[in-house]
Design an enzyme around this catalytic site. Structure first.
Site, PDB file in Angstrom:
ATOM      1  N   ASP A 124     -11.914 -11.008  10.066  1.00  0.00           N
ATOM      2  CA  ASP A 124     -10.718 -10.397  10.657  1.00  0.00           C
ATOM      3  C   ASP A 124     -11.035  -9.314  11.687  1.00  0.00           C
ATOM      4  O   ASP A 124     -10.199  -8.462  11.987  1.00  0.00           O
ATOM      5  CB  ASP A 124      -9.816  -9.818   9.564  1.00  0.00           C
ATOM      6  CG  ASP A 124     -10.497  -8.699   8.777  1.00  0.00           C
ATOM      7  OD1 ASP A 124     -11.716  -8.494   8.974  1.00  0.00           O
ATOM      8  OD2 ASP A 124      -9.821  -8.044   7.972  1.00  0.00           O
ATOM      9  N   GLU A 125     -12.238  -9.333  12.244  1.00  0.00           N
ATOM     10  CA  GLU A 125     -12.614  -8.344  13.252  1.00  0.00           C
ATOM     11  C   GLU A 125     -13.327  -9.024  14.416  1.00  0.00           C
ATOM     12  O   GLU A 125     -14.120  -9.941  14.213  1.00  0.00           O
ATOM     13  CB  GLU A 125     -13.547  -7.271  12.672  1.00  0.00           C
ATOM     14  CG  GLU A 125     -12.873  -6.291  11.745  1.00  0.00           C
ATOM     15  CD  GLU A 125     -13.812  -5.165  11.346  1.00  0.00           C
ATOM     16  OE1 GLU A 125     -13.322  -4.059  11.075  1.00  0.00           O
ATOM     17  OE2 GLU A 125     -15.036  -5.396  11.300  1.00  0.00           O
ATOM     18  N   ARG A 152       0.822  -1.211   0.000  1.00  0.00           N
ATOM     19  CA  ARG A 152       0.000   0.000   0.000  1.00  0.00           C
ATOM     20  C   ARG A 152       0.857   1.263   0.000  1.00  0.00           C
ATOM     21  O   ARG A 152       0.448   2.306  -0.521  1.00  0.00           O
ATOM     22  CB  ARG A 152      -0.936   0.005   1.209  1.00  0.00           C
ATOM     23  CG  ARG A 152      -2.096  -0.968   1.064  1.00  0.00           C
ATOM     24  CD  ARG A 152      -2.979  -0.997   2.288  1.00  0.00           C
ATOM     25  NE  ARG A 152      -4.111  -1.877   2.072  1.00  0.00           N
ATOM     26  CZ  ARG A 152      -5.303  -1.487   1.636  1.00  0.00           C
ATOM     27  NH1 ARG A 152      -5.510  -0.212   1.364  1.00  0.00           N
ATOM     28  NH2 ARG A 152      -6.277  -2.347   1.458  1.00  0.00           N
TER      29      ARG A 152
END
Length: 548
Positions: A113-114, A53
């Protein structure tokens, strides 16, 4: 003394790419992206590491474009099974993280993923036995925390954080936040040590604020939200960025009331918002604008549902029933395997099978996403799930084509196409204790719902609309403090339908009506009642003290 709850939303940094970097240690620290199995133009990116990124690589790119932006990038193909991406390794990795976080409190897995973590009990215990102001040393990971509203510029930024965490004169509310920061920092280090994954986290007094804070400082950092800084967090937040306001309700707020940020809602009284959007929705908007949210962590480590789906964009759209049947076979096989695994490992069973599809009809741009979802009682076994899913699809297709006055016969598709297809199993519950035989339990279930013949659509139903949080509808909750008469509920429902959005009474989270009687809400109501002129800051110093 009011009980202040404490929550954290923790997400592990780009779970998919992190899992691949753990598999191949040579990729650690290198710009990495995971691509789809479709190799056209290098494959679509489904996950991008933070290292990539930094070079400007985005998930919207394809592999070839990513290589132009970052020639050093490593492209890893997602695992494939049954002609589609296999996400099992990523789900299992998420379970590793959840197991560690659950050591300190009740967890609710929000996605792959949370996870939400209720820190109330752990923070209260720390505050009673070993409060932060009594600690001789505080780890570097804790003092790297970001405290919203605290000036972080300069070489003494960490010392400012250390001072904020250890203030003896802080309010109880802020002391609990300090305890939460210590606990979450320790958990994040444990996750790194045991799984090699890094985590980011938001720490606040409700789930809504924790969710917003978790994404503010990434990767591998944590953000604390003192209540005195809520206005700063929400004041300039675009209304569409708030959970549950990204759809038609958010659009209605922008068009009908000129609301572009969450802070813009503060100019409207609760009564005015109720007039526009109904009692429950109006109260929810009023509270949301002030950072008040009564939703609790549900204590869920296991998923509420299982699903399997695939998209068929552009020329890959499915245009015959036979092609749909072929893909349904693979989707149902995967779903059946996950249901069987859940049954064996967790002794849970699902009760409802639902089919969702996205479709189009040639020369009709408005036909997208109008394919009706259908559901029926689920029958275990791959072949039975396949049979019922196909019947659900055929029922939905007949209704979909009927909406446009189109008649079909055989496999002639009359210029329609399926661009998305998924099957899901929901209403998953534990098998009742005392059940001596799973097979006997299924036999009893079949007797209670004999001969589920879907060809006559006797058991096929439109899939119920769920709230943005996934809660199903209800008419009354015994714990509800802000009860809405049924006739008023019906009036609100009609209002919602007329305005073109579907955030009706039963679609709000089940606990939302409880927030009207919370200490924070009552303080705000009293303050607004006595306010004679606007000060430009809805939370004055005096009222902050009253909330401490």
């Amino acid at each position: 003394m009011p009980l202040y709850h404490l929550y954290s939303l923790t997400n592990w940094s780009h779970c998919v790419s992190a899992v691949e970097q753990r598999k191949q240690q040579s990729l650690r620290g290198q710009p990495t992206a995971v691509v789809q199995y479709n190799s056209w133009q290098g494959g679509g990116l489904i996950a991008v590491s933070y290292e990539a990124r930094k070079f400007g690589v985005k998930r919207s790119m394809r592999g070839d474009e990513a290589k132009k932006v970052c020639p050093e990038i490593h492209l890893v193909q997602v695992p494939v099974a049954r002609g589609k991406a296999d996400l099992n390794s990523y789900r299992n990795a998420g379970s590793e993280v959840v197991a560690i976080l659950a050591r300190k409190g009740r967890c609710e897995r929000a996605s792959i993923d949370e996870v939400y973590l209720d820190l109330t009990i752990a923070a209260e215990a720390m505050l009673a036995d070993n409060p932060p102001e009594c600690l001789e040393t505080i780890s570097d990971e804790v003092v790297k925390s970001h405290v919203l509203g605290l000036e972080e510029v300069g070489s003494d930024a960490r010392e400012k954080v250390r001072h904020w965490l250890t203030r003896s004169d802080a309010s109880r509310r802020d002391k609990l936040l300090a305890c939460g920061a210590l606990i979450v920092a320790e958990l994040r280090l444990q996750v790194l040590e045991e799984t090699e994954f890094t985590c980011s986290a938001g720490i606040a007094h409700n789930k809504m604020l924790a969710k917003l804070a978790s994404g503010m400082n990434k990767p591998a950092q944590q953000t604390v939200v003192p209540f005195s800084s809520v206005s700063k967090l929400l004041g300039t937040l675009p209304i569409k960025k708030m959970k549950q306001l990204g759809g038609k309700l958010g659009t209605s707020l922008q068009i009908d009331l000129g609301v572009n940020t969450v802070g813009d809602l503060l100019q409207f009284s609760e009564e005015k918002l109720q007039e526009y959007y109904g009692v429950n929705s109006g109260s929810w908007l009023w509270n949301t604008a002030r950072g008040i949210n009564g939703e609790e962590v549900k204590g869920r480590l296991l998923p509420n549902s299982h699903g399997s789906g695939k998209t068929f964009p552009g020329p890959r759209a499915l245009k015959t029933v036979a092609s749909v049947e072929k893909w349904l076979g693979g989707l149902c096989e995967e779903l059946s395997e996950r249901l069987q695994s859940d049954l064996e490992q967790n002794k849970r069973i699902a009760h409802t099978l639902t089919l969702h599809a996205q479709a189009y009809k040639s020369n009709d741009a408005d036909s997208f996403k109008k394919f009706p979802s259908k559901s029926c009682p689920i029958r275990y076994g791959t072949s039975k799930i396949k049979e019922d899913a196909l019947s659900l699809f055929q029922a939905g297709l007949r209704e979909y084509l009927g909406l446009y006055n189109v008649k079909t016969s055989g496999n002639q598709n009359s210029h329609w196409g399926i661009t998305g297809l998924s099957v899901s199993a929901s209403k998953i519950v534990a098998i009742p204790s005392g059940t001596c035989s799973i097979m006997k339990y299924f036999h009893n279930q079949e007797e209670s719902c004999p001969q589920v013949k879907l060809s006559n659509e006797k058991f096929i139903q439109d899939a119920p609309l769920l709230s943005p949080s996934g809660s199903e509808g209800r008419e009354e909750d015994k714990e509800t403090k802000h009860f809405i008469p049924l006739n008023r509920q019906e009036k609100d429902k009609e209002m919602c339908k007329e305005k073109g959005f579907l955030l009706a009474i039963e679609q709000l989270p089940k606990k939302e009506t409880l927030i009207c009687s919370s200490p924070d809400a009552e303080v705000y109501r009293e303050w607004e009642k006595n306010q004679t002129e606007s000060s430009g800051d809805y939370l004055t110093e005096k009222n902050r003290d009253s909330l401490s």
